[in-house]
Design a protein around this motif. Structure first.
Motif, PDB file in Angstrom:
ATOM      1  N   PHE A  23       0.464  -1.000   0.269  1.00  0.00           N
ATOM      2  CA  PHE A  23       0.214   0.111   0.345  1.00  0.00           C
ATOM      3  C   PHE A  23       1.146   1.090   0.109  1.00  0.00           C
ATOM      4  O   PHE A  23       0.610   1.909  -0.792  1.00  0.00           O
ATOM      5  CB  PHE A  23      -0.891   0.454   0.824  1.00  0.00           C
ATOM      6  N   ILE A  24       1.905   1.799   0.898  1.00  0.00           N
ATOM      7  CA  ILE A  24       2.456   2.465   0.973  1.00  0.00           C
ATOM      8  C   ILE A  24       3.467   2.338  -0.300  1.00  0.00           C
ATOM      9  O   ILE A  24       3.656   3.769  -1.023  1.00  0.00           O
ATOM     10  CB  ILE A  24       4.017   2.577   2.424  1.00  0.00           C
ATOM     11  N   LEU A  25       4.246   1.646  -1.056  1.00  0.00           N
ATOM     12  CA  LEU A  25       4.725   1.560  -2.128  1.00  0.00           C
ATOM     13  C   LEU A  25       3.676   1.837  -3.611  1.00  0.00           C
ATOM     14  O   LEU A  25       4.180   2.955  -3.749  1.00  0.00           O
ATOM     15  CB  LEU A  25       5.049   0.095  -2.541  1.00  0.00           C
ATOM     16  N   ILE A  26       2.264   1.393  -3.369  1.00  0.00           N
ATOM     17  CA  ILE A  26       1.870   2.340  -4.030  1.00  0.00           C
ATOM     18  C   ILE A  26       1.493   3.864  -4.539  1.00  0.00           C
ATOM     19  O   ILE A  26       1.551   4.654  -5.133  1.00  0.00           O
ATOM     20  CB  ILE A  26       0.264   1.665  -4.979  1.00  0.00           C
ATOM     21  N   ILE A  27       0.973   4.183  -2.632  1.00  0.00           N
ATOM     22  CA  ILE A  27       0.430   5.374  -2.997  1.00  0.00           C
ATOM     23  C   ILE A  27       2.264   6.234  -2.799  1.00  0.00           C
ATOM     24  O   ILE A  27       2.108   7.713  -3.334  1.00  0.00           O
ATOM     25  CB  ILE A  27       0.026   5.906  -1.502  1.00  0.00           C
ATOM     26  N   ASP A 260      11.331 -13.128  18.382  1.00  0.00           N
ATOM     27  CA  ASP A 260       9.875 -12.641  18.087  1.00  0.00           C
ATOM     28  C   ASP A 260       9.323 -11.525  17.798  1.00  0.00           C
ATOM     29  O   ASP A 260       9.002 -10.668  17.102  1.00  0.00           O
ATOM     30  CB  ASP A 260       8.962 -14.111  17.580  1.00  0.00           C
ATOM     31  N   GLN A 261       9.027 -11.144  19.240  1.00  0.00           N
ATOM     32  CA  GLN A 261       8.356 -10.689  19.751  1.00  0.00           C
ATOM     33  C   GLN A 261       9.060  -8.875  19.214  1.00  0.00           C
ATOM     34  O   GLN A 261       8.383  -7.617  18.636  1.00  0.00           O
ATOM     35  CB  GLN A 261       8.565 -10.450  20.588  1.00  0.00           C
ATOM     36  N   ILE A 262      10.370  -8.818  19.429  1.00  0.00           N
ATOM     37  CA  ILE A 262      11.254  -7.946  19.615  1.00  0.00           C
ATOM     38  C   ILE A 262      11.293  -7.550  17.714  1.00  0.00           C
ATOM     39  O   ILE A 262      11.074  -6.503  17.572  1.00  0.00           O
ATOM     40  CB  ILE A 262      12.760  -8.185  20.461  1.00  0.00           C
ATOM     41  N   SER A 263      11.598  -8.307  17.097  1.00  0.00           N
ATOM     42  CA  SER A 263      11.786  -8.704  15.355  1.00  0.00           C
ATOM     43  C   SER A 263      10.485  -8.399  15.364  1.00  0.00           C
ATOM     44  O   SER A 263      10.680  -7.068  13.872  1.00  0.00           O
ATOM     45  CB  SER A 263      12.186  -9.766  15.192  1.00  0.00           C
ATOM     46  N   ALA A 264       9.420  -8.151  15.476  1.00  0.00           N
ATOM     47  CA  ALA A 264       8.309  -7.830  15.000  1.00  0.00           C
ATOM     48  C   ALA A 264       7.798  -6.153  14.968  1.00  0.00           C
ATOM     49  O   ALA A 264       7.427  -5.709  14.286  1.00  0.00           O
ATOM     50  CB  ALA A 264       6.591  -8.755  15.369  1.00  0.00           C
ATOM     51  N   VAL A 265       8.358  -6.026  16.324  1.00  0.00           N
ATOM     52  CA  VAL A 265       8.291  -4.300  16.293  1.00  0.00           C
ATOM     53  C   VAL A 265       9.387  -3.673  15.706  1.00  0.00           C
ATOM     54  O   VAL A 265       9.606  -2.722  15.239  1.00  0.00           O
ATOM     55  CB  VAL A 265       9.108  -4.451  18.303  1.00  0.00           C
ATOM     56  N   ARG A 266      10.218  -4.397  15.718  1.00  0.00           N
ATOM     57  CA  ARG A 266      11.094  -3.601  14.685  1.00  0.00           C
ATOM     58  C   ARG A 266      10.709  -3.587  13.343  1.00  0.00           C
ATOM     59  O   ARG A 266      10.809  -2.211  12.733  1.00  0.00           O
ATOM     60  CB  ARG A 266      12.759  -4.538  14.683  1.00  0.00           C
ATOM     61  N   VAL A 267      10.607  -4.807  12.835  1.00  0.00           N
ATOM     62  CA  VAL A 267       9.782  -4.559  11.233  1.00  0.00           C
ATOM     63  C   VAL A 267       8.834  -3.743  11.240  1.00  0.00           C
ATOM     64  O   VAL A 267       8.522  -3.057  10.780  1.00  0.00           O
ATOM     65  CB  VAL A 267       9.552  -6.042  11.021  1.00  0.00           C
ATOM     66  N   LEU A 268       7.600  -3.525  12.218  1.00  0.00           N
ATOM     67  CA  LEU A 268       7.015  -2.693  12.476  1.00  0.00           C
ATOM     68  C   LEU A 268       7.016  -1.378  11.973  1.00  0.00           C
ATOM     69  O   LEU A 268       6.718  -0.173  11.622  1.00  0.00           O
ATOM     70  CB  LEU A 268       5.490  -2.708  13.552  1.00  0.00           C
ATOM     71  N   ALA A 269       7.959  -0.815  13.079  1.00  0.00           N
ATOM     72  CA  ALA A 269       8.551   0.554  13.168  1.00  0.00           C
ATOM     73  C   ALA A 269       9.514   0.634  12.228  1.00  0.00           C
ATOM     74  O   ALA A 269       9.147   2.210  11.862  1.00  0.00           O
ATOM     75  CB  ALA A 269       9.936   0.844  14.446  1.00  0.00           C
ATOM     76  N   ILE A 270      10.080   0.315  11.176  1.00  0.00           N
ATOM     77  CA  ILE A 270      10.789   0.290   9.668  1.00  0.00           C
ATOM     78  C   ILE A 270       9.028   0.949   8.678  1.00  0.00           C
ATOM     79  O   ILE A 270       9.657   1.355   7.368  1.00  0.00           O
ATOM     80  CB  ILE A 270      11.232  -0.779   9.315  1.00  0.00           C
ATOM     81  N   ASP A 271       8.300  -0.435   8.773  1.00  0.00           N
ATOM     82  CA  ASP A 271       7.437   0.125   7.990  1.00  0.00           C
ATOM     83  C   ASP A 271       6.327   1.475   8.291  1.00  0.00           C
ATOM     84  O   ASP A 271       6.319   2.574   7.855  1.00  0.00           O
ATOM     85  CB  ASP A 271       5.666  -0.536   8.137  1.00  0.00           C
ATOM     86  N   ILE A 272       6.292   2.206   9.425  1.00  0.00           N
ATOM     87  CA  ILE A 272       5.799   3.395   9.524  1.00  0.00           C
ATOM     88  C   ILE A 272       6.186   4.494   9.489  1.00  0.00           C
ATOM     89  O   ILE A 272       6.575   5.291   9.136  1.00  0.00           O
ATOM     90  CB  ILE A 272       5.390   3.025  11.418  1.00  0.00           C
ATOM     91  N   HIS A 273       8.294   3.923   9.318  1.00  0.00           N
ATOM     92  CA  HIS A 273       8.823   4.775   8.983  1.00  0.00           C
ATOM     93  C   HIS A 273       8.826   5.740   7.620  1.00  0.00           C
ATOM     94  O   HIS A 273       9.374   6.260   7.213  1.00  0.00           O
ATOM     95  CB  HIS A 273      10.145   4.410   9.283  1.00  0.00           C
ATOM     96  N   ASN A 274       8.650   4.176   7.040  1.00  0.00           N
ATOM     97  CA  ASN A 274       8.268   4.859   5.072  1.00  0.00           C
ATOM     98  C   ASN A 274       7.280   5.581   4.886  1.00  0.00           C
ATOM     99  O   ASN A 274       6.618   5.278   3.763  1.00  0.00           O
ATOM    100  CB  ASN A 274       7.939   3.307   4.441  1.00  0.00           C
ATOM    101  N   PHE A 275       6.470   5.639   6.096  1.00  0.00           N
ATOM    102  CA  PHE A 275       5.097   6.153   5.564  1.00  0.00           C
ATOM    103  C   PHE A 275       5.908   7.890   5.371  1.00  0.00           C
ATOM    104  O   PHE A 275       5.234   8.360   4.922  1.00  0.00           O
ATOM    105  CB  PHE A 275       4.412   6.383   6.641  1.00  0.00           C
ATOM    106  N   TYR A 276       6.851   7.771   6.243  1.00  0.00           N
ATOM    107  CA  TYR A 276       7.252   8.862   5.633  1.00  0.00           C
ATOM    108  C   TYR A 276       7.876   9.555   4.090  1.00  0.00           C
ATOM    109  O   TYR A 276       7.467  11.012   3.787  1.00  0.00           O
ATOM    110  CB  TYR A 276       8.974   9.682   6.331  1.00  0.00           C
ATOM    111  N   PHE A 277       7.994   8.636   3.228  1.00  0.00           N
ATOM    112  CA  PHE A 277       8.084   8.859   1.990  1.00  0.00           C
ATOM    113  C   PHE A 277       7.168   8.952   1.216  1.00  0.00           C
ATOM    114  O   PHE A 277       7.721   9.055  -0.493  1.00  0.00           O
ATOM    115  CB  PHE A 277       9.588   7.887   1.298  1.00  0.00           C
ATOM    116  N   ALA A 278       6.020   8.319   1.149  1.00  0.00           N
ATOM    117  CA  ALA A 278       4.691   8.253   0.269  1.00  0.00           C
ATOM    118  C   ALA A 278       3.982   9.336   0.673  1.00  0.00           C
ATOM    119  O   ALA A 278       2.983   9.193   0.277  1.00  0.00           O
ATOM    120  CB  ALA A 278       3.966   6.976   1.051  1.00  0.00           C
TER     121      ALA A 278
END
Length: 331
Positions: A23-27, A260-278
């Protein structure tokens, strides 16, 4: 068979990365493209240094989303680690991330600084606000980040995973450079430093623009500065919400064990960070009347030209076909 809580965190983060990432990539791709078209279509935008920085930022955002976010989706969403399959991709991937990510953040900081200079009453500071200087600054920025990324090419390599001897991963082979990536690049350059610069000069620009009405400034220039300052300030406020979670996670989660919990939080933080570019196009279209008018003007012209071209092609005189009709009386 029940699924363990740890694996459930992994599944959730994978699904969020795939669907939210796409979704972020397309928009982001189409928003950045529209930004470039609109900024380059109006002469007042083309001659303005702040709009120039925002245009360059849009180019960097598109390339970053196309290269890095797509790679992030494939690696963390589909668990296809491309960096562990090719030594070239392993070495070049972070180099490209650094180049376009830091160029984008730098352009946003420069746009905020530029609006402070544009709205400043002091002639000494105001003279630094010009398009010619902006071009030189952008070239210097790109060259600086190109040189900054050279150690990534040197110290990244494909090695045996420390946690799984049967698996190969792309990791940093130098411990000092690893510390710099964690604290210098991720924590400071990707989050803390840009936020400080944006908030500082955004606040100063807001203070200056409130006093523009009391200065002897041409009306067209004054309105343009107000519009651009409003666009930049709203984006700065938005950036606080999408960049801050990543800063917090970078400070805390990167020093915790990889579970797993820490890795999931880390990945989600990167996903939110990518909203800056979109987000820039959608912010500008909401807060700036001038930007909306130019958007409507550009695409009405495109629609009109396409409609006109279609009508011309359809109304061209066609050669008269030969008369093949048969006189019924002759029968």
């Amino acid at each position: 068979m029940s699924t363990s809580p740890m694996s459930m965190f992994t599944i959730i983060s994978q699904q969020v990365t795939i669907y939210l990432g796409l979704f972020i990539l397309i928009i982001g791709f189409f928003g950045g493209l529209l930004n470039i078209i609109i900024f380059l279509s109006l002469q007042t935008f083309r001659q303005n240094s702040c709009a120039f920085y925002l245009t360059a930022m849009s180019f960097a955002n598109i390339i970053h989303l196309t290269i890095n976010l797509l790679s992030h989706i494939i690696i963390n969403g589909y668990e296809i680690n491309l960096t562990a399959k090719s030594i070239i991709y392993c070495k070049i991937q972070l180099f490209l991330v650094e180049l376009f990510l830091l160029t984008s953040l730098t352009c946003m900081c420069l746009a905020t600084l530029d609006q402070f200079l544009a709205t400043c009453s002091n002639p000494f500071w105001h003279r630094w606000n010009n398009i010619k200087l902006a071009r030189y600054v952008l070239i210097g920025t790109i060259l600086f980040w190109l040189l900054h990324g050279i150690p990534s090419i040197i110290y990244f390599d494909i090695i045996v995973s420390p946690s799984n001897m049967n698996q190969y991963v792309c990791l940093i082979t130098n411990t000092i450079f690893q510390q710099y990536i964690t604290y210098g690049f991720v924590f400071i350059l990707m989050g803390l430093l840009p936020l400080i610069i944006m908030v500082l000069f955004g606040s100063l620009a807001y203070y200056n623009v409130r006093n523009l009405a009391y200065r002897t400034v041409p009306l067209v220039r004054r309105e343009l500065d107000k519009q651009l300052t409003k666009m930049v300030l709203v984006q700065v406020i938005y950036n606080i919400f999408v960049l801050t979670p990543f800063v917090i996670v970078a400070l805390i989660a990167f020093n915790l064990p990889t579970i797993d919990q820490i890795s999931a939080v880390r990945v989600l933080a990167i996903d939110i960070h990518n909203f800056y570019f979109a987000s820039p196009f959608y912010i500008y279209i909401c807060v700036s009347k001038r930007f909306r008018q130019q958007f409507i003007h550009v695409f009405c012209n495109i629609h009109f030209n396409l409609y006109k071209k279609t009508n011309i092609n359809n109304n061209q005189i066609q050669p008269k076909p030969p008369n093949t009709s048969i006189n019924p009386i002759s029968k």
